[in-house]
Design an enzyme around this catalytic site. Structure first.
Site: not given
Ligand code: HOZ
Length: 423
Positions: A142, A237, A265
């Site tokens: 992802y 990534d 992050k």
């Molecule tokens: N896509 C995020 C985790 N891999 C989730 C982000 C969120 O919901 O804050």
């Protein structure tokens, strides 16, 4: 109705699904999400005054724990000087110096506002640099909600059963070649077939949005070689793994050096941020030096820079990695032993402060195998843990995070609850 349920009802009337990011809706684990009113150390306090030991850590950024005093003070100091300038600011230079010093492959870096922006800009840059259009990505990885990367994607897309999102024209998706992770032959075949058109491989070096998957020996080295042999750009990534699995991320751990790295992050210390960086000759294709356009009003925002610099300085000056590795190993070992005693087929891949629970007889090495794990069994453990003060990610396909604020007491308490939940 408790406070969280009441808030969720109000939210659902105004926000699609009641949430601003889909996994938070608890759709795959059932029930209604709790709302958090504050967070401190390794604990969240819900709107209903429940305290939860947190293994989501704001999906990774809170490596020092929530509301760390040093970060809070850095943000307060920056806040007193203004929240956004729209001109270059000194903190952006300091951040760039830190990132170039810390991340092995980064010679120049551009700040942006999220991991999604970082991957989106990285693939545009790779296309601009090579003059080619196709991108290789791996099923289950992802890279944020970028159009051409939301194909067989992990995280919320997978959790909700939509790994191929609606709203993406077929012509965009056609530019994305999706291959199975941990299968070098398929990469070689793709280059043999369309090598002249492939601008880049983008990969989460340790995929962490489809549970946690680890590369087989030689896999990342093989990706590096395939890109070098074929004039394509290798993009790591490291939004999840950067600054978490050792300060220099997977590239430092494995010695495999990508051409570009997407970051996010932890470098924002809990504020919205992203960055991408890499080789000078590629980065210099960006505007205003080169023809690849990329921009942002809030890029290099002084509050985000202050929080991120404070976070990175702590990681450099007092590295928590050895302790995080010990805590991670202790927790993973304890969970494996508990499952074994009860005769439950459970895999607990763990590296440093990241781990996940795959209910499966055999180790999971790719997307198909992750999909074949028992997500219902995860759901039961999730709910039992939550009822007893432990917050795991609300999806069988997300990764758990430990912070420097977790201690042996919290790990022991968590193990106790996981043991009870495994039945
Ligand atoms: N896509 C995020 C985790 N891999 C989730 C982000 C969120 O919901 O804050």
């Amino acid at each position: 109705m408790n406070q969280s349920e009441e808030l969720f009802e109000r939210a659902k009337k105004l926000i699609p699904g009641g949430v601003n990011s889909p996994v938070r809706a608890f759709r795959s684990v059932g029930g209604s999400p709790f709302f958090t009113k504050k967070a401190s150390g390794c604990r969240l306090t819900t709107a209903d005054d429940r305290e939860l030991i947190d293994y989501v850590c704001t999906w990774g950024p809170a490596i020092h724990g929530h509301d760390h005093q040093v970060i809070r003070e850095a943000v307060a100091e920056a806040l007193a000087k203004g929240t956004s300038f729209g001109t270059p600011g000194p903190a952006e230079v300091e951040m760039a110096e830190l990132l170039v010093e810390i991340v092995p492959s980064v010679e120049k870096v551009r700040m942006c506002n999220s991991g999604t922006e970082a991957t989106m800009s990285s693939i545009r840059l790779a296309r601009g640099f090579t003059g080619r259009s196709k991108i290789i990505k791996f099923a289950g990885c992802y890279h944020g909600h970028v159009d051409s990367l939301l194909v067989k994607a992990g995280s919320g897309a997978l959790t909700l059963g939509n790994p191929d999102s609606a709203g993406i024209p077929e012509s965009f998706a056609k530019e994305t070649i999706v291959l199975p992770y941990n299968d070098l032959q398929s990469v070689q075949d793709a280059f043999a077939q369309s090598g002249e058109d492939i601008a880049a491989i983008i990969v989460e070096p340790y995929p962490a949005n489809c549970g946690l998957i680890l590369p087989e020996d030689g896999y990342l080295e093989g990706l590096r070689k395939a890109c070098s042999d074929n004039g394509a750009v290798l993009i790591f990534d490291e939004v999840m793994t950067g600054f978490r699995l050792g300060i220099g991320g997977v590239q430092e751990r494995t010695g495999v050096t990508p051409d570009l790295t997407a970051m996010g992050k932890i470098i924002g210390g809990g504020l919205p941020v992203g960055a991408f960086g890499g080789k000078v000759e590629i980065m210099d294709c960006l505007a205003p030096l080169g023809p690849v356009y990329q921009a942002g009003t809030l890029s290099g925002n002084p509050l985000a820079m202050a929080a991120g610099i404070a976070s990175l300085r702590m990681l450099k000056d007092t590295p928590p990695y050895e302790r995080l590795e010990q805590l991670g190993a202790m927790l993973a070992r304890g969970i494996r032993e508990a499952a074994e005693k009860k005769g439950i087929a459970l895999q607990v891949p763990q590296v440093g402060s990241m781990f996940c629970l795959f209910f499966s007889e055999s180790p999971v090495g790719n997307f198909e195998q992750a999909l074949a794990t028992d997500a219902d069994a995860f759901k039961k453990v999730f709910q039992a843990c939550l009822a007893n003060g432990i917050y795991l990610p609300p999806s069988a396909y997300e990764t758990c995070f430990i912070s420097a604020a977790h201690g042996e007491d919290e790990i022991s308490r968590t193990l106790e609850q996981v043991r009870l939940a495994l039945s």
